[in-house]
Design an enzyme around this catalytic site. Structure first.
Site, PDB file in Angstrom:
ATOM      1  N   ASP A   1       8.686 -24.663  38.958  1.00 44.29           N
ATOM      2  CA  ASP A   1       7.566 -24.586  38.016  1.00 44.29           C
ATOM      3  C   ASP A   1       7.057 -23.148  37.911  1.00 44.29           C
ATOM      4  O   ASP A   1       6.061 -22.777  38.523  1.00 44.29           O
ATOM      5  CB  ASP A   1       6.466 -25.532  38.504  1.00 44.29           C
ATOM      6  CG  ASP A   1       5.218 -25.499  37.653  1.00 44.29           C
ATOM      7  OD1 ASP A   1       5.325 -25.142  36.471  1.00 44.29           O
ATOM      8  OD2 ASP A   1       4.137 -25.842  38.174  1.00 44.29           O
TER       9      ASP A   1
ATOM     10  N   ASP B   1       7.262 -14.997  27.912  1.00 44.60           N
ATOM     11  CA  ASP B   1       7.541 -13.580  27.674  1.00 44.60           C
ATOM     12  C   ASP B   1       8.333 -13.478  26.380  1.00 44.60           C
ATOM     13  O   ASP B   1       8.518 -14.483  25.684  1.00 44.60           O
ATOM     14  CB  ASP B   1       8.309 -12.998  28.871  1.00 44.60           C
ATOM     15  CG  ASP B   1       8.015 -11.518  29.106  1.00 44.60           C
ATOM     16  OD1 ASP B   1       8.050 -10.753  28.122  1.00 44.60           O
ATOM     17  OD2 ASP B   1       7.755 -11.127  30.263  1.00 44.60           O
ATOM     18  N   ILE B   2       8.826 -12.302  26.067  1.00 47.86           N
ATOM     19  CA  ILE B   2       9.621 -12.162  24.849  1.00 47.86           C
ATOM     20  C   ILE B   2      10.925 -12.956  25.010  1.00 47.86           C
ATOM     21  O   ILE B   2      11.393 -13.182  26.135  1.00 47.86           O
ATOM     22  CB  ILE B   2       9.906 -10.682  24.534  1.00 47.86           C
ATOM     23  CG1 ILE B   2      10.717 -10.024  25.658  1.00 47.86           C
ATOM     24  CG2 ILE B   2       8.600  -9.916  24.303  1.00 47.86           C
ATOM     25  CD1 ILE B   2      11.185  -8.625  25.321  1.00 47.86           C
ATOM     26  N   PRO B   3      11.527 -13.411  23.898  1.00 51.89           N
ATOM     27  CA  PRO B   3      12.709 -14.271  23.989  1.00 51.89           C
ATOM     28  C   PRO B   3      13.840 -13.705  24.839  1.00 51.89           C
ATOM     29  O   PRO B   3      14.448 -14.439  25.641  1.00 51.89           O
ATOM     30  CB  PRO B   3      13.128 -14.435  22.520  1.00 51.89           C
ATOM     31  CG  PRO B   3      11.838 -14.329  21.760  1.00 51.89           C
ATOM     32  CD  PRO B   3      11.048 -13.281  22.500  1.00 51.89           C
TER      33      PRO B   3
ATOM     34  N   GLN C   1      -8.876 -29.729  37.803  1.00 52.90           N
ATOM     35  CA  GLN C   1      -8.187 -30.333  36.672  1.00 52.90           C
ATOM     36  C   GLN C   1      -9.140 -31.317  36.003  1.00 52.90           C
ATOM     37  O   GLN C   1      -9.757 -32.141  36.671  1.00 52.90           O
ATOM     38  CB  GLN C   1      -6.902 -31.038  37.124  1.00 52.90           C
ATOM     39  CG  GLN C   1      -5.862 -30.051  37.653  1.00 52.90           C
ATOM     40  CD  GLN C   1      -4.637 -30.747  38.206  1.00 52.90           C
ATOM     41  OE1 GLN C   1      -4.744 -31.733  38.904  1.00 52.90           O
ATOM     42  NE2 GLN C   1      -3.475 -30.223  37.892  1.00 52.90           N
TER      43      GLN C   1
ATOM     44  N   LYS D   1       6.734 -21.568  34.704  1.00 49.46           N
ATOM     45  CA  LYS D   1       6.007 -21.452  33.423  1.00 49.46           C
ATOM     46  C   LYS D   1       6.281 -20.112  32.728  1.00 49.46           C
ATOM     47  O   LYS D   1       5.367 -19.344  32.414  1.00 49.46           O
ATOM     48  CB  LYS D   1       4.505 -21.613  33.644  1.00 49.46           C
ATOM     49  CG  LYS D   1       4.079 -22.943  34.251  1.00 49.46           C
ATOM     50  CD  LYS D   1       2.564 -23.030  34.351  1.00 49.46           C
ATOM     51  CE  LYS D   1       2.101 -24.330  34.975  1.00 49.46           C
ATOM     52  NZ  LYS D   1       2.339 -24.355  36.451  1.00 49.46           N
TER      53      LYS D   1
END
Length: 239
Positions: free
Chosen positions: A59, A64-66, A193, A61
């Protein structure tokens, strides 16, 4: 991969994690490696847990740029974990690059890790969405749109609140997976949460997998709480 119940291994010391896992020697566990653990212990923790037979959700996540995300996913594919993720807010080009990287990095004869996208963090509420992120749409509308973008990008599913699962299932394919954190027992404190449910409630709403952290890892008897919550998860009927 049958309806996983991932335990988030959010420990700040290697010894604590080891003691925790030792108490589950008789169980077959699905575990989640988050940023805290990965950045502290690095690739070694992935290799260690994989060799021990755990199913792994890495995990991180990515957002960023492709090009960067695609190359990173190509490297992560070599770890042979079971699930990886990105932020849907990175857009279609980024998510498509992530999938291409995973496909390219998966070794011959191995199954590509499932790729899912985070819609909105379960710590995000409507006020934050409007006042801090300047998104003038309802939470449900944003989450469903992000899920649709993830599906259009070829991803396997999304991370979302269990409350949003029925909306996503109505808007996306039946094969599109929903992974839900923010899982607690009725007796647990909510913590940071704000959109939380029990395991049984998540199953009834249609969640494919759940992620549980402090309810188990901070419990006086983690194994007993895990068994209680896992029974609630397995015993519930999907509506």
């Amino acid at each position: 991969m049958n309806r996983p119940f991932f335990i988030a291994l959010d420990f700040d010391e290697h010894a604590k994690r080891q003691r925790f896992l030792e108490s589950f020697a008789a169980e077959t566990l699905d575990v989640k490696i988050g940023m805290e653990l990965f950045y502290r212990e690095g690739l070694s923790v992935v290799h260690e847990l994989k060799e021990a037979g755990y199913r792994l959700f890495l995990d991180l996540k990515l957002h960023d740029i492709p090009n960067t995300v695609g190359r990173t996913m190509r490297a992560l594919a070599e770890l042979d974990v079971d699930v990886v993720n990105v932020h849907a807010a990175g857009g279609k080009a980024m998510m498509e690059a992530a999938l291409e990287g995973l496909d390219a990095g998966t070794r011959a004869g191995k199954q590509r890790p499932k790729l899912i996208a985070v819609t909105q963090l379960t710590s995000t509420d409507s006020r934050m969405l409007a006042e801090e992120l300047l998104i003038d749409k309802a939470m449900d509308e944003v989450v469903v749109r992000y899920a649709q973008l993830a599906q259009e990008s070829g991803l396997d599913g999304v991370v979302c609140s269990a409350h949003e699962v029925p909306l996503i299932r109505a808007a996306c394919s039946d094969r599109f997976l929903t992974v839900t954190p923010g899982i607690r027992r009725q007796v647990d404190q909510v913590g940071d949460q704000v959109r939380v449910v029990t395991p049984g409630e998540a199953k009834a709403l249609g969640s494919w997998a759940i992620v549980v952290g402090r309810s188990i890892t901070a419990a006086a008897d983690p194994l007993a709480v895990y068994r209680e919550m896992n029974q609630d998860w397995k015993g519930a009927t999907e509506h």
